[in-house]
Scaffold this active site. Structure first.
Site, PDB file in Angstrom:
ATOM      1  N   ASN A  72      46.558  60.906  58.208  1.00 58.26           N
ATOM      2  CA  ASN A  72      45.144  60.664  57.934  1.00 58.26           C
ATOM      3  C   ASN A  72      44.745  61.320  56.615  1.00 58.26           C
ATOM      4  OD1 ASN A  72      44.274  59.180  60.259  1.00 58.26           O
ATOM      5  ND2 ASN A  72      44.339  61.088  61.454  1.00 58.26           N
ATOM      6  N   CYS A  81      48.786  53.409  63.489  1.00 57.81           N
ATOM      7  CA  CYS A  81      47.851  52.899  62.489  1.00 57.81           C
ATOM      8  C   CYS A  81      48.087  51.397  62.394  1.00 57.81           C
ATOM      9  CB  CYS A  81      48.088  53.597  61.150  1.00 57.81           C
ATOM     10  SG  CYS A  81      46.928  53.079  59.884  1.00 57.81           S
ATOM     11  N   GLY A  82      47.186  50.625  63.015  1.00 53.04           N
ATOM     12  CA  GLY A  82      47.410  49.186  63.105  1.00 53.04           C
ATOM     13  C   GLY A  82      47.311  48.476  61.768  1.00 53.04           C
ATOM     14  N   ASN A  83      46.358  48.869  60.929  1.00 51.32           N
ATOM     15  CA  ASN A  83      46.302  48.284  59.584  1.00 51.32           C
ATOM     16  C   ASN A  83      47.458  48.824  58.740  1.00 51.32           C
ATOM     17  OD1 ASN A  83      43.929  46.679  59.797  1.00 51.32           O
ATOM     18  ND2 ASN A  83      42.694  48.525  59.690  1.00 51.32           N
ATOM     19  N   ASN A 186      39.175  58.500  67.690  1.00 49.61           N
ATOM     20  CA  ASN A 186      38.596  57.446  66.841  1.00 49.61           C
ATOM     21  C   ASN A 186      37.512  56.760  67.676  1.00 49.61           C
ATOM     22  OD1 ASN A 186      40.764  57.446  64.596  1.00 49.61           O
ATOM     23  ND2 ASN A 186      41.959  57.305  66.488  1.00 49.61           N
ATOM     24  N   ARG A 210      39.123  59.470  63.442  1.00 45.27           N
ATOM     25  CA  ARG A 210      39.649  60.839  63.456  1.00 45.27           C
ATOM     26  C   ARG A 210      40.403  61.069  62.142  1.00 45.27           C
ATOM     27  NH1 ARG A 210      44.407  62.355  67.698  1.00 45.27           N
ATOM     28  NH2 ARG A 210      45.362  60.558  66.643  1.00 45.27           N
ATOM     29  N   CYS A 218      39.780  49.333  61.224  1.00 42.67           N
ATOM     30  CA  CYS A 218      40.711  50.158  62.001  1.00 42.67           C
ATOM     31  C   CYS A 218      41.452  49.218  62.940  1.00 42.67           C
ATOM     32  CB  CYS A 218      39.955  51.222  62.788  1.00 42.67           C
ATOM     33  SG  CYS A 218      41.013  52.272  63.788  1.00 42.67           S
ATOM     34  N   GLY A 219      42.741  49.070  62.721  1.00 46.84           N
ATOM     35  CA  GLY A 219      43.499  48.086  63.494  1.00 46.84           C
ATOM     36  C   GLY A 219      43.693  48.506  64.937  1.00 46.84           C
ATOM     37  N   SER A 220      44.096  49.766  65.129  1.00 48.83           N
ATOM     38  CA  SER A 220      44.274  50.222  66.519  1.00 48.83           C
ATOM     39  C   SER A 220      42.930  50.254  67.226  1.00 48.83           C
ATOM     40  CB  SER A 220      44.948  51.598  66.539  1.00 48.83           C
ATOM     41  OG  SER A 220      44.250  52.522  65.715  1.00 48.83           O
TER      42      SER A 220
END
Ligand SMILES: N[C@H](CCC[C@H](N)C(=O)O)C(=O)O
Length: 275
Positions: A72, A81-83, A186, A210, A218-220
Site C-alpha cells: 500500500n 489487490c484486484g486492480n 478497506n 486501508r 478498488c478491485g477486491s
C-alpha cells in the site's frame, strides 16, 4: 532504479521489476515512491519477483513463476489487490515475462489466473466470504455494513436511499470496530443504479482503502461489493457492473467461482533516484 507506472480504472501503481529480489524494498521506500509530490505517485507498489525468490511464497514456485508483492501507499503490505493483479499481468505480458495471454500469478491471498483479452483483463479471484455485521462512522453518521474477506479485509456498506454517495467525506478513514478489523479494513460504500442490459445488478461505489485512502477504484472491493449485492438479491450466481470514480469493473460469480474483469494500462517507464 527502473520503474513502470500503470493503473486499473485509475487505481495506480508503481511497478518495480525485481525478479531475484535484489531491491531493498522497505516501507519507507514504498511510501517515498508513492508520494504524489516528492515521489512518482501511486496507490501502491507492485514488485515483480520470481515466486522462488520471495520469502512469502516458499514452496509455491511450481504454481506460478511470478509473485505479486503488493504494498500500500503507506508502506504496509496487503494480501490482495484486484486492480493491481491486472496491471501486474499487463506488465508481465508487455515485458515478455509471460509468454501467453493466460497465465497464473501467485499472491499472498493465493493463486489466480489472468486472461488477457485486448484492453480487458479477467482474473479469477479468491471467493469473497461474507462475515459479521459491522458499522462505519463518518463524522456523526454511523452506517451498517457487512465484513467481507477477499483475502484482504473489507466492510461493505449499502447506503439507504436517504444518503447520497457523493456527500460522504472520505478524506479520512471511516471509524470501524477495531475488534472486527484488527488489521485495518478497506471500506466500500454502495448505492444501486438503474438496471443495465447484460448485468444482474448495477451499482456505484466509493472506497476508502486501508493504507492508501480514497482511491479511484478498488478491485477486491468491487468483488466484496458484488458478493454482498448478489447475496442480498438472493442470487447464487450473477454478474454485477460496478461503477467507480475511475471506471467500471465487472464482478461475476459463476458455477466455478468468481472473476473480476476490467482495464489495465501501462502509462510510463523511467528511472528514479529513490532507493
Ligand atoms: N486497490 C486494491 C485493494 C488494495 C487493498 C489494500 N488497500 C489493503 O490494505 O487490503 C484492489 O484493487 O483490490
Amino acid at each position: 532504479m527502473q520503474f513502470t507506472k500503470g493503473h486499473g480504472a485509475g487505481n495506480d501503481f508503481v511497478i518495480l521489476e525485481d525478479p531475484d529480489g535484489r531491491l531493498a524494498l522497505t516501507p519507507e521506500l514504498v511510501a517515498a515512491l508513492c508520494d504524489r509530490h516528492r515521489g512518482i505517485g501511486g496507490d501502491g507498489v507492485l514488485r515483480v519477483i520470481r515466486t522462488a525468490k520471495h520469502p512469502d511464497a516458499v514452496g509455491r514456485a511450481a504454481d506460478a513463476e511470478w509473485f505479486m508483492d503488493y504494498w500500500n501507499a503507506d508502506g504496509s503490505i496487503a494480501e490482495m489487490c484486484g486492480n493491481g493483479v491486472r496491471v501486474f499481468a499487463r506488465y508481465l505480458a508487455g515485458s515478455g515475462l509471460a509468454g501467453t495471454g493466460s497465465f497464473p500469478i501467485l499472491t499472498r491471498a493465493g493463486l489466480v489466473r489472468a486472461v488477457i483479452d485486448g484492453d480487458t483483463i479477467a482474473v479469477d479471484m479468491p471467493t469473497p466470504r461474507l462475515g459479521a455485521a459491522g458499522t462505519a462512522t463518518i463524522a456523526q453518521l454511523t452506517l451498517p455494513g457487512t465484513a467481507v474477506d477477499v483475502g484482504n479485509p473489507h466492510l461493505v456498506s449499502v447506503l439507504p436511499d436517504s444518503i447520497d454517495l457523493d456527500s460522504l467525506d472520505l478524506t479520512r478513514a471511516p471509524v470501524v470496530d477495531p475488534a472486527l478489523f484488527p488489521a485495518g479494513v478497506n471500506v466500500e460504500f454502495v448505492t444501486p443504479l438503474p438496471p443495465l442490459d447484460g448485468f444482474d445488478r448495477h451499482v456505484r461505489m466509493r472506497v476508502h482503502e486501508r493504507g492508501s485512502g480514497e482511491t479511484l477504484a478498488c478491485g477486491s472491493g468491487a468483488l466484496a461489493v458484488a458478493a454482498v449485492v448478489l447475496h442480498d438479491a438472493g442470487l447464487a450466481v450473477g454478474t454485477v457492473a460496478v461503477d467507480l470514480l475511475g471506471g467500471r469493473l465487472v464482478a461475476t460469480r459463476g458455477d466455478a467461482g468468481w472473476t473480476l474483469a476490467g482495464p489495465a494500462v501501462l502509462v510510463a517507464s523511467g528511472e528514479t533516484t529513490l532507493g
